[in-house]
Design a protein around this motif. Structure first.
Motif, mmCIF file in Angstrom:
data_model
loop_
_atom_site.group_PDB
_atom_site.id
_atom_site.type_symbol
_atom_site.label_atom_id
_atom_site.label_comp_id
_atom_site.label_asym_id
_atom_site.label_seq_id
_atom_site.Cartn_x
_atom_site.Cartn_y
_atom_site.Cartn_z
ATOM 1 N N VAL A 164 31.906 37.249 32.457
ATOM 2 C CA VAL A 164 33.046 37.225 33.371
ATOM 3 C C VAL A 164 32.854 36.155 34.435
ATOM 4 O O VAL A 164 33.802 35.419 34.788
ATOM 5 C CB VAL A 164 33.252 38.608 34.010
ATOM 6 C CG1 VAL A 164 34.299 38.541 35.116
ATOM 7 C CG2 VAL A 164 33.667 39.620 32.956
ATOM 8 N N ALA A 165 31.638 36.035 34.966
ATOM 9 C CA ALA A 165 31.373 34.996 35.970
ATOM 10 C C ALA A 165 31.607 33.609 35.387
ATOM 11 O O ALA A 165 32.205 32.735 36.041
ATOM 12 C CB ALA A 165 29.939 35.141 36.485
ATOM 13 N N GLY A 175 38.700 28.115 36.723
ATOM 14 C CA GLY A 175 38.998 27.618 38.062
ATOM 15 C C GLY A 175 39.687 28.655 38.906
ATOM 16 O O GLY A 175 40.683 28.357 39.588
ATOM 17 N N ALA A 176 39.167 29.888 38.869
ATOM 18 C CA ALA A 176 39.809 31.002 39.561
ATOM 19 C C ALA A 176 39.743 30.888 41.075
ATOM 20 O O ALA A 176 40.447 31.608 41.784
ATOM 21 C CB ALA A 176 39.175 32.328 39.111
ATOM 22 N N GLY A 177 38.911 30.039 41.580
ATOM 23 C CA GLY A 177 38.813 29.879 43.023
ATOM 24 C C GLY A 177 37.530 30.483 43.571
ATOM 25 O O GLY A 177 36.897 31.356 42.961
ATOM 26 N N MET A 202 39.177 40.147 38.941
ATOM 27 C CA MET A 202 39.803 40.517 37.678
ATOM 28 C C MET A 202 41.262 40.061 37.611
ATOM 29 O O MET A 202 41.760 39.640 36.551
ATOM 30 C CB MET A 202 39.702 42.042 37.492
ATOM 31 C CG MET A 202 38.266 42.572 37.457
ATOM 32 S SD MET A 202 37.241 41.767 36.223
ATOM 33 C CE MET A 202 38.058 42.274 34.716
ATOM 34 N N ALA A 203 41.962 40.117 38.759
ATOM 35 C CA ALA A 203 43.353 39.653 38.780
ATOM 36 C C ALA A 203 43.405 38.167 38.505
ATOM 37 O O ALA A 203 44.306 37.678 37.779
ATOM 38 C CB ALA A 203 43.976 39.981 40.129
ATOM 39 N N ALA A 204 42.455 37.408 39.102
ATOM 40 C CA ALA A 204 42.454 35.956 38.860
ATOM 41 C C ALA A 204 42.074 35.630 37.419
ATOM 42 O O ALA A 204 42.511 34.636 36.868
ATOM 43 C CB ALA A 204 41.454 35.299 39.833
ATOM 44 N N LEU A 205 41.248 36.491 36.814
ATOM 45 C CA LEU A 205 40.813 36.224 35.433
ATOM 46 C C LEU A 205 41.968 36.386 34.443
ATOM 47 O O LEU A 205 42.082 35.613 33.479
ATOM 48 C CB LEU A 205 39.663 37.181 35.070
ATOM 49 C CG LEU A 205 39.064 37.018 33.676
ATOM 50 C CD1 LEU A 205 38.406 35.650 33.527
ATOM 51 C CD2 LEU A 205 38.051 38.121 33.399
ATOM 52 N N PHE A 206 42.839 37.365 34.680
ATOM 53 C CA PHE A 206 43.931 37.617 33.730
ATOM 54 C C PHE A 206 45.266 37.067 34.206
ATOM 55 O O PHE A 206 46.305 37.391 33.641
ATOM 56 C CB PHE A 206 44.066 39.125 33.491
ATOM 57 C CG PHE A 206 42.868 39.718 32.793
ATOM 58 C CD1 PHE A 206 42.696 39.570 31.436
ATOM 59 C CD2 PHE A 206 41.908 40.420 33.524
ATOM 60 C CE1 PHE A 206 41.596 40.123 30.790
ATOM 61 C CE2 PHE A 206 40.810 40.961 32.888
ATOM 62 C CZ PHE A 206 40.642 40.827 31.533
ATOM 63 N N ASP A 207 45.237 36.304 35.301
ATOM 64 C CA ASP A 207 46.470 35.721 35.819
ATOM 65 C C ASP A 207 46.951 34.603 34.889
ATOM 66 O O ASP A 207 46.209 33.682 34.597
ATOM 67 C CB ASP A 207 46.237 35.182 37.237
ATOM 68 C CG ASP A 207 47.527 34.746 37.882
ATOM 69 O OD1 ASP A 207 48.608 34.970 37.271
ATOM 70 O OD2 ASP A 207 47.468 34.187 39.000
#
Length: 251
Positions: A101-102, A109-111, A246-251
């Motif tokens: 996940v990391a 580029g999730a931030g 998790m929100a940024a990963l599946f956004d």
């Protein structure tokens, strides 16, 4: 394979090897060149102490006393190689998922916020919180079981040993006891100290659910404090940190 060597089958013991970490067990024999067994340890002091204990236990024999074949008194039995513990497998899987996940957050580029929340929130907040909840619930279950159907028996101190070093060192005590079926079992932990104590155990889980003494109120209070007071708030805080990642990963 496990070899059981009776003390009566031993002629002498020698310490050899590099830094004195090998124990040579020489068996009795009427013929020249008796059978020997070698035990290796990482601790030279442990080898010397074990050798001295064996020498004190060996019977005194005359030089011309007939010797029995010690090798014939050694028994050999197969030992099943234990498989991986489910707990270790689960921890390994969780560790791999954490790294994946990391890596996915960095690749997408999730931030910085999402990446730092995941990298810091999981190992420092969420994981300890979940561990505290699980430990508290397990202690609560064991305490309730012991209070409901625990059997008290006499436990004898076999030996004590130190766990850790320096200020973090703690003394653990190993007690042996005989259960209701006549089987000898052992219980180890920081509780105890006297040569004889009362051990309460669960007859349906004699190796896993035991305690020293009948005072289970302290364990009950500790379990109730560990799970809801410490574990639950840390778990909720960890989830709040992991949520943006998790929100940024599946956004």
């Amino acid at each position: 394979m496990r070899r059981r060597i009776p003390v009566a089958a031993i002629e002498r013991v020698d310490v050899s090897g590099r830094a004195g970490r090998e124990l040579i067990v020489v068996l009795t024999s009427a013929l020249p060149g008796p059978a020997t067994h070698c035990l290796v340890s990482r601790s030279a002091p442990a080898v010397h102490e074990f050798a001295e204990a064996l020498r004190r236990a060996l019977p005194v024999r005359d030089a011309d006393e007939p010797r029995r074949d010690g090798a014939a008194r050694v028994t050999v039995e197969p030992v099943e190689r234990p498989g991986p513990e489910p707990r270790n497998v689960a921890l390994g899987v969780l560790g791999v998922l954490y790294v994946l996940v990391a890596a996915a957050l960095v690749a997408r580029g999730a931030g910085e916020r999402a990446t730092v929340s995941w990298a810091v929130g999981v190992p420092s907040v969420l994981a300890p919180g979940v561990a505290a909840v699980v430990a508290g619930l397990r202690t609560l279950r064991d305490t309730v079981v012991l209070r409901a159907r625990g059997i008290a028996v006499e436990g004898r101190l076999e030996f004590s040993y130190d766990v850790g070093t320096g200020e973090d060192a703690a003394t653990h005590h190993v007690y042996s006891y005989v259960d209701a079926r006549g089987e000898r079992r052992e219980r180890s932990g920081p509780e105890g100290g006297p040569s004889e104590v009362e051990i309460v155990y669960d007859p349906e889980d004699p190796d896993g659910t035991t305690t020293v003494g009948r005072a289970t109120v302290g364990q009950l209070i500790g379990a109730l404090s560990l799970a809801p007071v410490l574990g639950l708030p840390m778990t909720l805080l960890g989830l709040s940190l992991v949520g943006p990642a998790m929100a940024a990963l599946f956004d």
